[in-house]
Design a protein around this motif. Structure first.
Motif, PDB file in Angstrom:
ATOM      1  N   GLY A 135       0.816  -1.209   0.000  1.00 29.73           N
ATOM      2  CA  GLY A 135       0.000   0.000   0.000  1.00 29.73           C
ATOM      3  C   GLY A 135       0.847   1.256   0.000  1.00 29.73           C
ATOM      4  N   GLY A 136       1.940   1.241   0.781  1.00 25.58           N
ATOM      5  CA  GLY A 136       2.818   2.406   0.833  1.00 25.58           C
ATOM      6  C   GLY A 136       3.509   2.670  -0.484  1.00 25.58           C
ATOM      7  N   LEU A 137       3.945   1.588  -1.154  1.00 25.26           N
ATOM      8  CA  LEU A 137       4.579   1.744  -2.454  1.00 25.26           C
ATOM      9  C   LEU A 137       3.589   2.272  -3.482  1.00 25.26           C
ATOM     10  CD1 LEU A 137       7.128   1.432  -4.111  1.00 25.26           C
ATOM     11  CD2 LEU A 137       6.576  -0.988  -4.441  1.00 25.26           C
ATOM     12  N   ARG A 138       2.366   1.780  -3.373  1.00 20.44           N
ATOM     13  CA  ARG A 138       1.310   2.275  -4.271  1.00 20.44           C
ATOM     14  C   ARG A 138       1.087   3.763  -4.040  1.00 20.44           C
ATOM     15  NH1 ARG A 138      -3.790   4.865  -3.029  1.00 20.44           N
ATOM     16  NH2 ARG A 138      -5.251   4.438  -4.713  1.00 20.44           N
ATOM     17  N   HIS A 173       3.907  10.295  -6.970  1.00 23.44           N
ATOM     18  CA  HIS A 173       5.030  10.607  -7.866  1.00 23.44           C
ATOM     19  C   HIS A 173       5.000   9.640  -9.055  1.00 23.44           C
ATOM     20  CE1 HIS A 173       6.612  13.092  -4.610  1.00 23.44           C
ATOM     21  NE2 HIS A 173       6.462  12.053  -3.802  1.00 23.44           N
ATOM     22  N   PRO A 174       4.045   9.800  -9.953  1.00 28.61           N
ATOM     23  CA  PRO A 174       3.901   8.853 -11.064  1.00 28.61           C
ATOM     24  C   PRO A 174       5.121   8.769 -11.963  1.00 28.61           C
ATOM     25  CG  PRO A 174       2.556  10.818 -11.415  1.00 28.61           C
ATOM     26  CD  PRO A 174       3.047  10.879 -10.013  1.00 28.61           C
ATOM     27  N   ASP A 175       5.976   9.822 -11.959  1.00 27.28           N
ATOM     28  CA  ASP A 175       7.145   9.794 -12.828  1.00 27.28           C
ATOM     29  C   ASP A 175       8.231   8.852 -12.329  1.00 27.28           C
ATOM     30  OD1 ASP A 175       7.543  11.392 -10.606  1.00 27.28           O
ATOM     31  OD2 ASP A 175       8.854  12.809 -11.646  1.00 27.28           O
ATOM     32  N   MET A 176       8.051   8.256 -11.120  1.00 29.55           N
ATOM     33  CA  MET A 176       9.043   7.306 -10.621  1.00 29.55           C
ATOM     34  C   MET A 176       8.963   5.972 -11.367  1.00 29.55           C
ATOM     35  SD  MET A 176       7.330   6.275  -6.924  1.00 29.55           S
ATOM     36  CE  MET A 176       8.708   5.253  -6.396  1.00 29.55           C
ATOM     37  N   VAL A 177       7.846   5.748 -12.061  1.00 32.11           N
ATOM     38  CA  VAL A 177       7.695   4.527 -12.856  1.00 32.11           C
ATOM     39  C   VAL A 177       8.234   4.801 -14.254  1.00 32.11           C
ATOM     40  CG1 VAL A 177       6.085   2.825 -13.769  1.00 32.11           C
ATOM     41  CG2 VAL A 177       5.647   3.884 -11.552  1.00 32.11           C
ATOM     42  N   PRO A 178       9.235   4.044 -14.698  1.00 29.68           N
ATOM     43  CA  PRO A 178       9.819   4.292 -16.018  1.00 29.68           C
ATOM     44  C   PRO A 178       8.786   4.163 -17.138  1.00 29.68           C
ATOM     45  CG  PRO A 178      11.195   2.809 -14.717  1.00 29.68           C
ATOM     46  CD  PRO A 178       9.908   2.971 -13.979  1.00 29.68           C
ATOM     47  N   ALA A 179       8.972   4.891 -18.177  1.00 29.98           N
ATOM     48  CA  ALA A 179       8.079   4.835 -19.333  1.00 29.98           C
ATOM     49  C   ALA A 179       8.055   3.415 -19.902  1.00 29.98           C
ATOM     50  CB  ALA A 179       8.538   5.817 -20.407  1.00 29.98           C
ATOM     51  N   GLY A 180       6.869   2.968 -20.250  1.00 30.20           N
ATOM     52  CA  GLY A 180       6.732   1.630 -20.813  1.00 30.20           C
ATOM     53  C   GLY A 180       6.604   0.528 -19.787  1.00 30.20           C
ATOM     54  N   VAL A 181       6.653   0.875 -18.487  1.00 29.83           N
ATOM     55  CA  VAL A 181       6.526  -0.110 -17.411  1.00 29.83           C
ATOM     56  C   VAL A 181       5.213   0.145 -16.666  1.00 29.83           C
ATOM     57  CG1 VAL A 181       7.536  -1.037 -15.282  1.00 29.83           C
ATOM     58  CG2 VAL A 181       9.029  -0.272 -17.151  1.00 29.83           C
ATOM     59  N   SER A 182       4.405  -0.883 -16.487  1.00 29.58           N
ATOM     60  CA  SER A 182       3.147  -0.718 -15.759  1.00 29.58           C
ATOM     61  C   SER A 182       3.415  -0.571 -14.270  1.00 29.58           C
ATOM     62  CB  SER A 182       2.227  -1.920 -15.995  1.00 29.58           C
ATOM     63  OG  SER A 182       2.730  -3.068 -15.329  1.00 29.58           O
ATOM     64  N   LYS A 183       2.449   0.024 -13.571  1.00 31.06           N
ATOM     65  CA  LYS A 183       2.603   0.176 -12.118  1.00 31.06           C
ATOM     66  C   LYS A 183       2.726  -1.169 -11.431  1.00 31.06           C
ATOM     67  CE  LYS A 183      -1.066   2.778 -11.704  1.00 31.06           C
ATOM     68  NZ  LYS A 183      -2.141   3.579 -11.062  1.00 31.06           N
ATOM     69  N   GLN A 184       1.937  -2.150 -11.869  1.00 29.67           N
ATOM     70  CA  GLN A 184       1.995  -3.473 -11.260  1.00 29.67           C
ATOM     71  C   GLN A 184       3.359  -4.117 -11.467  1.00 29.67           C
ATOM     72  OE1 GLN A 184      -1.189  -6.120 -12.210  1.00 29.67           O
ATOM     73  NE2 GLN A 184      -2.787  -4.768 -11.465  1.00 29.67           N
ATOM     74  N   ASP A 185       3.885  -4.010 -12.693  1.00 33.78           N
ATOM     75  CA  ASP A 185       5.201  -4.595 -12.962  1.00 33.78           C
ATOM     76  C   ASP A 185       6.279  -3.893 -12.148  1.00 33.78           C
ATOM     77  OD1 ASP A 185       4.170  -6.425 -14.717  1.00 33.78           O
ATOM     78  OD2 ASP A 185       4.628  -5.257 -16.524  1.00 33.78           O
ATOM     79  N   TYR A 186       6.148  -2.585 -12.000  1.00 34.42           N
ATOM     80  CA  TYR A 186       7.133  -1.832 -11.228  1.00 34.42           C
ATOM     81  C   TYR A 186       7.137  -2.296  -9.777  1.00 34.42           C
ATOM     82  CZ  TYR A 186       9.565   2.117  -9.104  1.00 34.42           C
ATOM     83  OH  TYR A 186      10.444   2.906  -8.398  1.00 34.42           O
ATOM     84  N   ILE A 187       5.947  -2.426  -9.213  1.00 37.41           N
ATOM     85  CA  ILE A 187       5.854  -2.869  -7.823  1.00 37.41           C
ATOM     86  C   ILE A 187       6.377  -4.290  -7.676  1.00 37.41           C
ATOM     87  CG2 ILE A 187       4.217  -3.495  -6.001  1.00 37.41           C
ATOM     88  CD1 ILE A 187       2.600  -1.058  -6.684  1.00 37.41           C
ATOM     89  N   SER A 188       6.018  -5.152  -8.616  1.00 42.68           N
ATOM     90  CA  SER A 188       6.451  -6.549  -8.530  1.00 42.68           C
ATOM     91  C   SER A 188       7.969  -6.660  -8.496  1.00 42.68           C
ATOM     92  CB  SER A 188       5.891  -7.346  -9.711  1.00 42.68           C
ATOM     93  OG  SER A 188       4.474  -7.408  -9.652  1.00 42.68           O
ATOM     94  N   THR A 189       8.657  -5.786  -9.247  1.00 40.87           N
ATOM     95  CA  THR A 189      10.121  -5.843  -9.268  1.00 40.87           C
ATOM     96  C   THR A 189      10.745  -5.231  -8.022  1.00 40.87           C
ATOM     97  OG1 THR A 189      10.243  -3.745 -10.479  1.00 40.87           O
ATOM     98  CG2 THR A 189      10.180  -5.773 -11.783  1.00 40.87           C
ATOM     99  N   HIS A 190       9.941  -4.517  -7.236  1.00 41.14           N
ATOM    100  CA  HIS A 190      10.466  -3.881  -6.028  1.00 41.14           C
ATOM    101  C   HIS A 190       9.971  -4.541  -4.740  1.00 41.14           C
ATOM    102  CE1 HIS A 190      11.478  -0.833  -8.982  1.00 41.14           C
ATOM    103  NE2 HIS A 190      12.241  -0.239  -8.090  1.00 41.14           N
ATOM    104  N   ILE A 191       9.342  -5.692  -4.868  1.00 39.87           N
ATOM    105  CA  ILE A 191       8.783  -6.363  -3.690  1.00 39.87           C
ATOM    106  C   ILE A 191       9.865  -6.673  -2.668  1.00 39.87           C
ATOM    107  CG2 ILE A 191       7.817  -8.571  -2.915  1.00 39.87           C
ATOM    108  CD1 ILE A 191       5.751  -6.537  -3.841  1.00 39.87           C
TER     109      ILE A 191
END
Length: 246
Positions: free
Chosen positions: A54-57, A63-81
């Motif tokens: 929840g905190g990462l979400r 700060h939506p720009d922390m997610v690289p272009a072309g990467v979904s929010k779910q994929d970004y979170i999954s890689t940072h678990i």
């Protein structure tokens, strides 16, 4: 083995979860999932939370720009678990947390589901402390569990509530190999009337967890609970694990 615990608030679900995690972690590294936004599983385990889904979400929303272009929010979170998990030698803890602001938990639930699919196969044991009720099961965040433990207080109303949660699991097609009703915090001998009620609802097993003064004292003295194996609760936990794995 996936073990999910469900039950209404105040029945001792998180206490049982924490002691089950402690016991299983002596056999192999155990994944502990605190899937209750209001839970205190981390406190009972004595583990500091380094981050939550929840905190990462919330960070991504702010700060939506922390997610690289072309990467979904779910994929970004999954890689940072791994960055938000608390890891010890024996226990890895993943905390759902509470998303802030307006809206539902749908996104966080979807991320949690993806995490389950990715993480659980890596562990011999995964113990999931669900929120009161069946939110995650009804949303099929966890589509199956090897064992579901339905925790009740020692009352007919509590047992019937647990039975309704089991019926809900059927309605949303949650697969499980075994369903066990745990009647928790029982003083002395349990009445035949209550046992008859418990047996009437079709659980694979009914297990009585005794009241233990050690837990009451530990709760008054602090958050961390580590019940010795020679207490009534500790002995019952060993028996419960035998039933779970039997």
């Amino acid at each position: 083995m996936i073990i999910a615990l469900v039950g209404k608030g105040g029945v001792g679900k998180s206490t049982i979860s924490s002691q089950l995690i402690r016991a299983l972690s002596k056999r192999d590294v155990t994944l502990a999932v605190d899937a209750d936004p209001n839970s205190n599983l981390c406190d009972k385990l004595g583990m500091e939370v380094t981050g939550t889904i929840g905190g990462l979400r919330n960070e991504i929303v702010a700060h939506p720009d922390m997610v690289p272009a072309g990467v979904s929010k779910q994929d970004y979170i999954s890689t940072h678990i791994r960055q938000i998990m608390t890891e010890t030698k024996d226990i890895d803890l993943l905390v759902m947390g509470r998303p802030e602001g307006e809206g539902c938990y749908c996104f966080t639930n979807d991320v949690l589901k993806n995490c389950f699919n990715d993480l659980i196969p890596r562990y011999r044991y995964a113990v999931i402390d669900n929120e009161a009720g069946m939110e995650h099961l009804s949303r099929r965040v966890l589509p199956r569990a090897d064992v579901i433990l339905f925790v009740s207080d020692p009352t007919k109303v509590g047992v019937r509530t647990a039975a309704r949660l089991s019926e809900l699991a059927d309605e949303v097609h949650i697969e499980s190999d075994k369903r066990i009703l745990i009647i928790n915090n029982v003083f002395g001998d349990i009445s035949e009337q209550l046992m008859d009620e418990a047996r009437s609802h079709g659980f694979d097993d009914v297990f009585v967890m005794p009241h233990d003064d050690f837990i009451s004292r530990a709760a008054m003295e602090g958050d961390v609970i580590e019940v010795p194996s020679d207490t009534p609760f500790g002995k019952a936990m060993s028996e419960l694990i035998d039933i779970i794995e039997g």
